[in-house]
Design a protein around this motif. Structure first.
Motif, PDB file in Angstrom:
ATOM      1  N   ALA A   1      -3.851  11.296  13.987  1.00 35.95           N
ATOM      2  CA  ALA A   1      -3.263  10.289  14.880  1.00 35.95           C
ATOM      3  C   ALA A   1      -3.049   8.971  14.139  1.00 35.95           C
ATOM      4  CB  ALA A   1      -4.166  10.085  16.092  1.00 35.95           C
ATOM      5  N   GLU A   2      -4.000   8.626  13.285  1.00 39.63           N
ATOM      6  CA  GLU A   2      -3.900   7.370  12.536  1.00 39.63           C
ATOM      7  C   GLU A   2      -2.678   7.371  11.623  1.00 39.63           C
ATOM      8  OE1 GLU A   2      -6.624   4.628   9.503  1.00 39.63           O
ATOM      9  OE2 GLU A   2      -7.246   6.671  10.026  1.00 39.63           O
ATOM     10  N   TYR A   3      -2.469   8.493  10.905  1.00 37.46           N
ATOM     11  CA  TYR A   3      -1.331   8.543   9.983  1.00 37.46           C
ATOM     12  C   TYR A   3      -0.009   8.655  10.744  1.00 37.46           C
ATOM     13  CZ  TYR A   3       1.515   9.535   5.922  1.00 37.46           C
ATOM     14  OH  TYR A   3       2.484   9.462   4.946  1.00 37.46           O
ATOM     15  N   LEU A   4      -0.007   9.387  11.854  1.00 37.55           N
ATOM     16  CA  LEU A   4       1.220   9.540  12.634  1.00 37.55           C
ATOM     17  C   LEU A   4       1.693   8.222  13.234  1.00 37.55           C
ATOM     18  CD1 LEU A   4       0.495  12.948  14.398  1.00 37.55           C
ATOM     19  CD2 LEU A   4       2.158  12.508  12.559  1.00 37.55           C
ATOM     20  N   ARG A   5       0.804   7.262  13.343  1.00 40.91           N
ATOM     21  CA  ARG A   5       1.233   5.929  13.780  1.00 40.91           C
ATOM     22  C   ARG A   5       2.059   5.251  12.702  1.00 40.91           C
ATOM     23  NH1 ARG A   5      -3.777   5.902  16.649  1.00 40.91           N
ATOM     24  NH2 ARG A   5      -4.933   5.061  14.880  1.00 40.91           N
ATOM     25  N   LEU A   6       1.824   5.627  11.439  1.00 42.98           N
ATOM     26  CA  LEU A   6       2.622   5.078  10.336  1.00 42.98           C
ATOM     27  C   LEU A   6       3.913   5.867  10.163  1.00 42.98           C
ATOM     28  CD1 LEU A   6      -0.209   4.596   7.668  1.00 42.98           C
ATOM     29  CD2 LEU A   6       0.889   2.814   9.048  1.00 42.98           C
ATOM     30  N   ASN A   7       3.820   7.191  10.205  1.00 39.15           N
ATOM     31  CA  ASN A   7       4.989   8.053  10.070  1.00 39.15           C
ATOM     32  C   ASN A   7       4.897   9.162  11.111  1.00 39.15           C
ATOM     33  OD1 ASN A   7       7.085   9.738   9.408  1.00 39.15           O
ATOM     34  ND2 ASN A   7       6.602   9.853   7.228  1.00 39.15           N
ATOM     35  N   PRO A   8       5.657   9.058  12.188  1.00 42.72           N
ATOM     36  CA  PRO A   8       5.564  10.049  13.259  1.00 42.72           C
ATOM     37  C   PRO A   8       5.996  11.449  12.821  1.00 42.72           C
ATOM     38  CG  PRO A   8       7.429   8.580  13.610  1.00 42.72           C
ATOM     39  CD  PRO A   8       6.624   7.988  12.497  1.00 42.72           C
TER      40      PRO A   8
ATOM     41  N   VAL B   1       3.444   0.569   3.009  1.00 44.36           N
ATOM     42  CA  VAL B   1       3.209  -0.614   3.836  1.00 44.36           C
ATOM     43  C   VAL B   1       3.405  -1.824   2.932  1.00 44.36           C
ATOM     44  CG1 VAL B   1       1.539  -1.903   5.197  1.00 44.36           C
ATOM     45  CG2 VAL B   1       1.622   0.591   5.375  1.00 44.36           C
ATOM     46  N   ASP B   2       4.367  -2.645   3.282  1.00 41.56           N
ATOM     47  CA  ASP B   2       4.698  -3.835   2.478  1.00 41.56           C
ATOM     48  C   ASP B   2       4.639  -5.047   3.393  1.00 41.56           C
ATOM     49  OD1 ASP B   2       5.564  -5.679   0.675  1.00 41.56           O
ATOM     50  OD2 ASP B   2       7.430  -4.652   0.151  1.00 41.56           O
ATOM     51  N   GLY B   3       3.488  -5.718   3.386  1.00 42.00           N
ATOM     52  CA  GLY B   3       3.293  -6.806   4.332  1.00 42.00           C
ATOM     53  C   GLY B   3       3.240  -6.250   5.743  1.00 42.00           C
ATOM     54  N   ASP B   4       4.138  -6.743   6.605  1.00 42.75           N
ATOM     55  CA  ASP B   4       4.194  -6.276   7.992  1.00 42.75           C
ATOM     56  C   ASP B   4       5.104  -5.058   8.162  1.00 42.75           C
ATOM     57  OD1 ASP B   4       2.500  -8.319   8.814  1.00 42.75           O
ATOM     58  OD2 ASP B   4       4.162  -9.711   9.149  1.00 42.75           O
ATOM     59  N   MET B   5       5.773  -4.653   7.118  1.00 44.02           N
ATOM     60  CA  MET B   5       6.738  -3.566   7.216  1.00 44.02           C
ATOM     61  C   MET B   5       6.105  -2.234   6.866  1.00 44.02           C
ATOM     62  SD  MET B   5      10.350  -3.030   5.187  1.00 44.02           S
ATOM     63  CE  MET B   5       9.478  -2.727   3.647  1.00 44.02           C
ATOM     64  N   VAL B   6       6.412  -1.221   7.664  1.00 45.31           N
ATOM     65  CA  VAL B   6       5.995   0.152   7.398  1.00 45.31           C
ATOM     66  C   VAL B   6       7.257   0.967   7.136  1.00 45.31           C
ATOM     67  CG1 VAL B   6       4.848   2.207   8.298  1.00 45.31           C
ATOM     68  CG2 VAL B   6       3.947  -0.070   8.846  1.00 45.31           C
ATOM     69  N   LEU B   7       7.306   1.585   5.958  1.00 50.00           N
ATOM     70  CA  LEU B   7       8.525   2.276   5.545  1.00 50.00           C
ATOM     71  C   LEU B   7       8.190   3.696   5.110  1.00 50.00           C
ATOM     72  CD1 LEU B   7      11.590   1.727   5.024  1.00 50.00           C
ATOM     73  CD2 LEU B   7      10.957   1.122   2.680  1.00 50.00           C
ATOM     74  N   TYR B   8       8.945   4.653   5.603  1.00 54.95           N
ATOM     75  CA  TYR B   8       8.811   6.026   5.111  1.00 54.95           C
ATOM     76  C   TYR B   8      10.177   6.535   4.679  1.00 54.95           C
ATOM     77  CZ  TYR B   8       9.610   6.936  10.166  1.00 54.95           C
ATOM     78  OH  TYR B   8      10.070   6.943  11.455  1.00 54.95           O
ATOM     79  N   GLU B   9      10.201   7.748   4.125  1.00 57.15           N
ATOM     80  CA  GLU B   9      11.323   8.376   3.425  1.00 57.15           C
ATOM     81  C   GLU B   9      11.319   7.895   1.973  1.00 57.15           C
ATOM     82  OE1 GLU B   9      13.068  10.876   4.456  1.00 57.15           O
ATOM     83  OE2 GLU B   9      12.346  10.797   6.525  1.00 57.15           O
ATOM     84  N   THR B  10      11.122   8.844   1.067  1.00 57.75           N
ATOM     85  CA  THR B  10      10.933   8.536  -0.351  1.00 57.75           C
ATOM     86  C   THR B  10      12.077   7.718  -0.925  1.00 57.75           C
ATOM     87  OG1 THR B  10       9.629  10.543  -0.638  1.00 57.75           O
ATOM     88  CG2 THR B  10      10.527   9.549  -2.630  1.00 57.75           C
TER      89      THR B  10
ATOM     90  N   LYS C   1       0.853  -1.182   0.000  1.00 54.86           N
ATOM     91  CA  LYS C   1       0.000   0.000   0.000  1.00 54.86           C
ATOM     92  C   LYS C   1       0.891   1.235   0.000  1.00 54.86           C
ATOM     93  CE  LYS C   1      -3.942  -1.834   2.660  1.00 54.86           C
ATOM     94  NZ  LYS C   1      -4.771  -1.627   3.876  1.00 54.86           N
ATOM     95  N   LEU C   2       0.634   2.147  -0.933  1.00 50.69           N
ATOM     96  CA  LEU C   2       1.362   3.405  -0.959  1.00 50.69           C
ATOM     97  C   LEU C   2       0.426   4.523  -0.516  1.00 50.69           C
ATOM     98  CD1 LEU C   2       3.968   4.974  -1.709  1.00 50.69           C
ATOM     99  CD2 LEU C   2       2.921   5.367  -3.956  1.00 50.69           C
ATOM    100  N   PHE C   3       0.777   5.174   0.565  1.00 45.72           N
ATOM    101  CA  PHE C   3       0.020   6.331   1.052  1.00 45.72           C
ATOM    102  C   PHE C   3       0.584   7.560   0.339  1.00 45.72           C
ATOM    103  CE2 PHE C   3      -0.682   3.055   4.070  1.00 45.72           C
ATOM    104  CZ  PHE C   3      -1.901   3.312   4.681  1.00 45.72           C
ATOM    105  N   TYR C   4      -0.280   8.256  -0.393  1.00 42.77           N
ATOM    106  CA  TYR C   4       0.195   9.274  -1.321  1.00 42.77           C
ATOM    107  C   TYR C   4      -0.691  10.507  -1.298  1.00 42.77           C
ATOM    108  CZ  TYR C   4      -3.597   9.069  -4.745  1.00 42.77           C
ATOM    109  OH  TYR C   4      -4.810   9.208  -5.372  1.00 42.77           O
ATOM    110  N   TYR C   5      -0.165  11.567  -1.936  1.00 48.24           N
ATOM    111  CA  TYR C   5      -0.950  12.742  -2.268  1.00 48.24           C
ATOM    112  C   TYR C   5      -0.485  13.195  -3.645  1.00 48.24           C
ATOM    113  CZ  TYR C   5      -3.367  17.205  -1.971  1.00 48.24           C
ATOM    114  OH  TYR C   5      -4.204  18.257  -2.217  1.00 48.24           O
ATOM    115  N   PRO C   6      -1.383  13.618  -4.532  1.00 47.13           N
ATOM    116  CA  PRO C   6      -0.983  13.957  -5.903  1.00 47.13           C
ATOM    117  C   PRO C   6       0.149  14.979  -5.963  1.00 47.13           C
ATOM    118  CG  PRO C   6      -3.370  13.835  -5.753  1.00 47.13           C
ATOM    119  CD  PRO C   6      -2.846  13.714  -4.353  1.00 47.13           C
TER     120      PRO C   6
END
Length: 221
Positions: free
Chosen positions: A43-50, A58-67, A5-10
Motif C-alpha cells: 500500500a505504501e509503494y502504491l501510493r507513489l506508483n499506483p 521523488v524529487d522534492g514535492d514531485m513524485v515521478l514514475y515511468e523510466t 530519492k530513487l526507488f529501485y531494485y537491482p
C-alpha cells in the motif's frame, strides 16, 4: 539531506535512471523496493506508483514514475558542468527530435518487447505452457530484429554513442535493455558494434558505481 530519492531494485528498469543520477554527480538517495517480498505491491509503494512498477523518483514535492520520464526529467533539470555532461540535445533542434524518437523507441518498442519475453504468461491462458513457450520464442526473434536497428543506428551515427559524439540518457537506457538480453541465444554483446558499445558503457565510472552499488555480478552484459 538530498531532495532526490530513487526507488529501485537491482538490474530492474531503475538501472537507467540510477546511471543517469551517477553521471550527474549530485547527491541522491537510493531506496530499495524488495520485489522478492512484493514491496512494489504494498500500500505504501502504491501510493507513489499506483501501477506497482519500479522505479519511482521523488524529487522534492514531485513524485515521478515511468523510466523514460524520469531520465528525461533528470536530463532537463540537471545543470551542465565540466564534470557532468549535458545529457540531452538542445531544445527545438533536429538533434533533439532525433533524441525523442530514440527515447520513445527504447521504451515503447524495445522495452515492451523485452517485457513480453520475460512475462509471456501474461499473454496466454493460465496453464498454457506451449503458448508461453511460443510467445517467448516470437518475442526473442522480434528483439533480435530490434537489436539490429540499434546496430544500424550506431553505424549511421558514427558512434561512439547512439547519437554520435554526444553521450545522452539514451545510452544508459540502451545499456540497461541490452543487458537484459545477456541470457539470449544471441545477446546484444555478440553483435559487432553493440558489443563494442557495451564495453564503452561498462568503462564509464558511473556505470561501474551502479554495478557495485546494486551488487551485480558478471556477466554484466
Amino acid at each position: 539531506m538530498t531532495d532526490k530519492k530513487l526507488f529501485y531494485y537491482p538490474s530492474n528498469a531503475s538501472m537507467a535512471p540510477h546511471i543517469v543520477l551517477e553521471e550527474i554527480g549530485q547527491p541522491f538517495e537510493l531506496v530499495l523496493v524488495d520485489r522478492n517480498h512484493n514491496a512494489h505491491k504494498s500500500a505504501e509503494y502504491l501510493r507513489l506508483n499506483p501501477n506497482g512498477l519500479i522505479p519511482v523518483l521523488v524529487d522534492g514535492d514531485m513524485v515521478l514514475y515511468e523510466t523514460a520520464a524520469i531520465c528525461l526529467h533528470l536530463a532537463d533539470t540537471s545543470p551542465e558542468s565540466e564534470m557532468a555532461p549535458r545529457l540531452a540535445p538542445r531544445l527545438a533542434t533536429q538533434e533533439r527530435a532525433e533524441f525523442y524518437k530514440w527515447l520513445m523507441w527504447l521504451t515503447n518498442t524495445l522495452q515492451s518487447a523485452l517485457i513480453v519475453y520475460f512475462y509471456p504468461e501474461r499473454w496466454v491462458d493460465v496453464g498454457n505452457v506451449a503458448g508461453v513457450d511460443q510467445v517467448r520464442a516470437h518475442a526473442e526473434s522480434k528483439i533480435g530484429t530490434l537489436l539490429e536497428q540499434l546496430e544500424q543506428q550506431l553505424q549511421s551515427s558514427g558512434g561512439p554513442w547512439l547519437l554520435g559524439d554526444e553521450y545522452s540518457i539514451l545510452d544508459p537506457y540502451a545499456f540497461m535493455l541490452c543487458r537484459w538480453t545477456r541470457g539470449f541465444a544471441k545477446p546484444a554483446r555478440e553483435r559487432a558494434l553493440l558489443g563494442e558499445y557495451l564495453q564503452r558503457m561498462l568503462a564509464r565510472p558511473a556505470v561501474q558505481r551502479v554495478l557495485k552499488t546494486e551488487r551485480l555480478t558478471a556477466p554484466f552484459v
